[in-house]
Motif scaffolding. Structure first.
Motif, PDB file in Angstrom:
ATOM      1  N   TYR A   1      37.625  41.936  33.890  1.00 29.53           N
ATOM      2  CA  TYR A   1      37.749  40.477  34.705  1.00 29.53           C
ATOM      3  C   TYR A   1      37.033  40.064  36.251  1.00 29.53           C
TER       4      TYR A   1
ATOM      5  N   LEU B   1      37.743  46.737  45.092  1.00 30.10           N
ATOM      6  CA  LEU B   1      38.413  45.798  43.956  1.00 30.10           C
ATOM      7  C   LEU B   1      39.201  45.658  43.403  1.00 30.10           C
ATOM      8  N   ARG B   2      38.721  46.241  42.935  1.00 29.20           N
ATOM      9  CA  ARG B   2      39.336  46.776  40.866  1.00 29.20           C
ATOM     10  C   ARG B   2      40.837  46.846  41.200  1.00 29.20           C
TER      11      ARG B   2
ATOM     12  N   GLN C   1      42.592  47.176  44.155  1.00 29.78           N
ATOM     13  CA  GLN C   1      43.679  45.785  44.642  1.00 29.78           C
ATOM     14  C   GLN C   1      43.705  45.013  43.697  1.00 29.78           C
ATOM     15  N   PHE C   2      42.908  44.369  43.055  1.00 30.06           N
ATOM     16  CA  PHE C   2      43.615  43.390  41.497  1.00 30.06           C
ATOM     17  C   PHE C   2      44.731  43.760  41.371  1.00 30.06           C
TER      18      PHE C   2
ATOM     19  N   ARG D   1      48.131  42.326  40.446  1.00 28.72           N
ATOM     20  CA  ARG D   1      49.014  41.753  39.407  1.00 28.72           C
ATOM     21  C   ARG D   1      49.900  42.619  38.416  1.00 28.72           C
TER      22      ARG D   1
END
Lengths: 309, 539
Positions: free
Chosen positions: A37, A46-47, A49-50, A54
């Protein structure tokens, strides 16, 4: 018969439940959706956190419970890539695949019954050899090759039809011709074999001895019995055609569910994959029930067996 | 459905006359089956939308562009992926700055000028005559609102992930009605270049999801987005710049390259994008252009035996790059010495592509073996066949060449998601020695967009660690003077030539096919930017 069908429905629902759990777990084994994504240059933090935001880092049982809870309320989840409800996306794509499959199977069955009956009525004749050869070729031609050849010769060289896309009836001819080739070949072989067997049965000899016209012997007495295995094979082929429509959809730019499924698997869009499997599973279960009903209608022996249990 | 059944039953009675109860039941069942099938067919036929381009009805003021893949998002903050950017950039949306592909210069677009004293605080003056397609005003407040949305971690906008980690933007503030100030955590001399990728959407764009179509300030607005079928753009009458000559453009997608070419030859499309070399027509309608893409193979230098530099050198020396280009790419490429093209700032022109010298490669492998390196250990060559045309064949050619010099190579074909897992850090512990097929696009004009992620010790796609070149690439990225910056990056590349973390293969060329009525000159940016205003149609 109602009791039998109720039993089949209960079995089907349990099967569907099993499929949901299996697919839910299987798609998560393919890896982290954040990899697909987020941009490749995005950093690890960032990965993380993503995935965290979710819920992809939650224990799988917890994610499953959340998903099943949503399903109970008609919520199939949201597409990660498209930002819209997964069911809406799937239902937008499904009509194309169903229409493609329905026309292809309908035409393939009709033509196969005609060709197989003609061939099977005169075994080893010239007509039978032509039918056998053409059905073998048809069944063994790869659909991606056939599709591209049809585009080249029919659309580009001859200019008779559009190359691809969706729209009026003329847009469906090449995709349907591509998709129906294999089922037509297989069904013709089945019809031919069934007809040869049916025409050698004692009741056919009796009918002929009673002076029943040959056309009626073939197309009423023999064909009616030959049609039973055809129904079973058609049922299997419908499932195969729906699953295999992805190649035709890709070549001809048809926004069907097959291509959606492949893209979603590649993109790890879990909600879409799950929704496609769920809707497809429900369709196949419904189809199998319809085939059971048809089978009972065509085969009194089976009907009596079912009613006796 | 009941009406269907009744009509079928009545028709049967008319055909066969009155019949007994058993026969009636039998026929009713058949009628039921026929009815079910009829209703299915009718409902599916009704459900399928009927919209497409009829070749016979092509409007001379409208064009059709066919691409390989459908965009899954048309949000203005997701424009960095090429399937989306070809539709959005400079058509629907615009950025504050723009990079001229011919000169490489950063030019004004929505900003009229910019300035910074320390490369950490940047001030941009904005155009005053711009409005969004929905009538909202373009001003400093709109820019601030947009960047706040762009950096919202819950939205995970592609543009932010691609270009802003680092540098981190500490704040974006309106310092006037038409002036905006960016404060960065660390100095970034190429910030105006970075902003060429940041498309600006309307302030009213939802802040809690990314499902909506972009509303920008560009010369075209999205007038119809039939998901799965097409995206149609129409000329925006309120555009601040020159009025483009083409009134509307429809983007479609077909995954097969020969079908895309066929659509142009039959008049169904005017421009086919991403054409494979073997499908390119030879009648002059194909346009070849350097697309900034470099094909390469990443070597995992952190796992034995590939931690031995002699083997990595042997991998490079055993490749006949020109032969691969001729056989697999139809000649539409140039041998590569680095992961980005010579037009990129920081390219080292002293470094030639590796020579083809299989004898020396074999000798290097033998030498390593004599020193105790286990050259018989199986090395996995991860190939991604869908990466570019003939990617599978390229991997197979390399496997053959590397086996021939005495290495043990095994190809494993992987899909995009598995490839991503292998590419990105953190790498799995205990992984086998491996080489990963890859491709990288850098049409941005600056080496920093490549080097840090792929060749720095802590790069998100790095499988190597050389501290001195890593330190230098960080230092080079802070240099504002173009000459000093270029020299520093060139030195990084010189140091990296000793590290040999990759097998650069070819600078690729893209191929477009145009209809006879469409004029368009592709640029190095045409793989991710198809500016309709630069196209003309002859009547």
């Amino acid at each position: 018969m109602g009791r039998y069908l109720a039993k089949r429905v209960v079995q089907s629902v349990l099967t569907l439940g099993g499929v949901i759990v299996l697919v839910f777990i299987a798609v998560r084994l393919t890896g982290d959706p954040a990899v697909m994504y987020l941009p490749l240059d995005a950093p690890q933090e960032l990965r993380e956190q993503f995935s965290q935001s979710r819920g992809f880092n939650d224990p799988i049982p917890e994610q499953l419970a959340r998903y099943v809870g949503g399903l109970a309320q008609g919520d199939f989840g949201e597409s990660l890539r498209r930002g819209e409800p997964a069911l809406d996306v799937v239902l937008r794509h499904y009509p194309y695949t169903l229409l493609l499959a329905a026309i292809a199977i309908g035409l393939a069955s009709t033509l196969a019954i005609v060709a197989g009956t003609i061939g099977g009525s005169r075994p080893m004749s010239l007509v039978d050899r032509i039918v056998s050869l053409s059905s073998l070729l048809s069944a063994s031609t790869p659909d991606f090759w056939l599709g591209l050849m049809l585009v080249y010769f029919v659309a580009i060289v001859a200019g008779l039809l559009p190359t691809s896309g969706t729209g009026g009836w003329q847009y469906w001819i090449l995709p349907v011709a591509t998709l129906m080739a294999r089922p037509f070949g297989l069904l013709t072989q089945v019809v031919r074999g069934s007809m040869i067997e049916a025409l050698s049965a004692p009741y056919v000899a009796t009918a002929r001895a009673k002076g029943v016209p040959e056309v009626r012997v073939r197309y009423v007495h023999a064909l009616r019995n030959a049609v039973i295995p055809i129904i079973t094979v058609v049922g299997d082929l419908v499932v195969g055609v729906i699953n295999g429509a992805v190649v035709v959809e890709s070549i001809f730019g048809i926004p069907g569910v097959g291509k959606l499924m492949i893209d979603s698997i590649n993109q790890r869009d879990f909600a879409i994959v799950q929704a496609v499997v769920l809707v497809t599973g429900a369709c196949i279960i419904g189809l199998n029930l319809a085939i059971d009903v048809l089978y009972m209608s065509a085969n009194p022996r089976f009907r009596h067996q079912v009613l006796a249990t | 459905m009941i009406a269907n059944l009744v009509s079928v039953s009545t028709a049967l009675q008319r055909r066969f006359g009155p019949f007994g109860e058993a026969r009636q039941n039998r026929l009713r069942r058949r009628a039921l089956a026929i009815g079910v099938v009829s209703v299915m067919l009718a409902s599916t036929a009704c459900a399928a939308p009927v919209t497409t381009t009829d070749p016979a009805a092509i409007d001379p003021a409208a064009i059709v562009i066919v691409m390989s893949e459908e965009p899954d998002s048309l949000d203005a903050c997701d424009s960095s992926k090429s399937t989306r950017s070809r539709i959005l950039r400079r058509n629907v949306t615009e950025s504050l700055t723009w990079r001229n592909p011919d000169t490489g210069a950063i030019e004004p677009l929505l900003a009229t000028s910019w300035a910074s004293d320390d490369s950490a605080t940047w001030t941009f003056d904005l155009r005053s005559d711009v409005s969004f397609h929905n009538g909202e005003a373009f001003d400093a407040a709109a820019v601030v609102t947009w960047f706040e949305r762009l950096f919202n971690p819950d939205l995970a906008c592609d543009d932010a992930g691609d270009f802003f980690y680092p540098p981190v933007v500490e704040s974006v503030e309106a310092t006037g009605d038409l002036q905006v100030q960016f404060v960065l955590e660390d100095p970034d001399p190429i910030f105006p270049l970075r902003l060429t990728f940041m498309q600006i959407g309307a302030p009213s764009t939802p802040t809690d999801n990314k499902g909506s179509a972009a509303i920008g300030t560009g010369p075209y607005m999205i007038s119809d987005w039939a998901k799965g079928q097409h995206v149609r753009l129409s000329r925006f009458d309120g555009y601040w710049g020159d009025r483009p000559s083409i009134a509307s453009a429809e983007f479609q997608w077909r995954s097969e390259s020969p079908v895309r070419v066929g659509m142009v030859s039959t008049g169904e499309a005017d421009l086919a994008h991403g054409i494979a070399a073997q499908d390119a027509p030879t009648d002059g309608t194909a346009k070849v252009f350097a697309n900034g893409e470099t094909t390469y193979f990443r070597i995992d230098t952190l796992v034995a035996p590939l931690d031995d530099v002699r083997l990595r050198m042997a991998l490079n020396l055993s490749i006949d790059r020109q032969g691969i280009i001729d056989s697999a790419f139809g000649g539409f490429a140039e041998p590569a010495s680095e992961l980005f093209m010579p037009t990129t700032l920081g390219f080292n022109r002293d470094l030639e592509p590796w020579a083809y010298d299989p004898q020396r490669a074999t000798a290097l492998v033998s030498e390593a073996a004599a020193d105790g390196v286990d050259v018989t250990k199986e090395i996995i060559l991860y190939s991604r066949p869908d990466f570019y045309p003939n990617a599978r064949e390229v991997a197979e050619i390399l496997e053959y060449g590397w086996e021939a010099i005495g290495l043990s190579i095994k190809i494993e074909f992987v899909d995009g998601s598995t490839w991503g897992d292998i590419l990105l850090t953190p790498h799995e512990a205990g992984r086998p020695p491996n080489i990963l097929q890859s491709s990288h696009g850098n049409a941005t004009g600056d080496a920093s967009f490549t080097l840090y992620t792929k060749q720095h010790c802590e790069g998100s796609q790095s499988a190597q660690c050389d501290q001195s070149s890593s330190d230098l690439m960080v230092q080079a990225a802070t240099l504002a003077d173009a000459g000093e910056r270029a020299a520093a990056f060139a030195e990084v590349l010189r140091l990296q030539r000793d590290v040999i973390g990759n097998v650069p293969l070819a600078y690729m060329q893209g191929i477009l096919v145009l209809s006879s009525r469409l004029s368009y000159t592709p640029t190095i940016q045409s793989d991710f930017e198809l500016i309709i205003a630069n196209m003309t149609v002859s009547q």
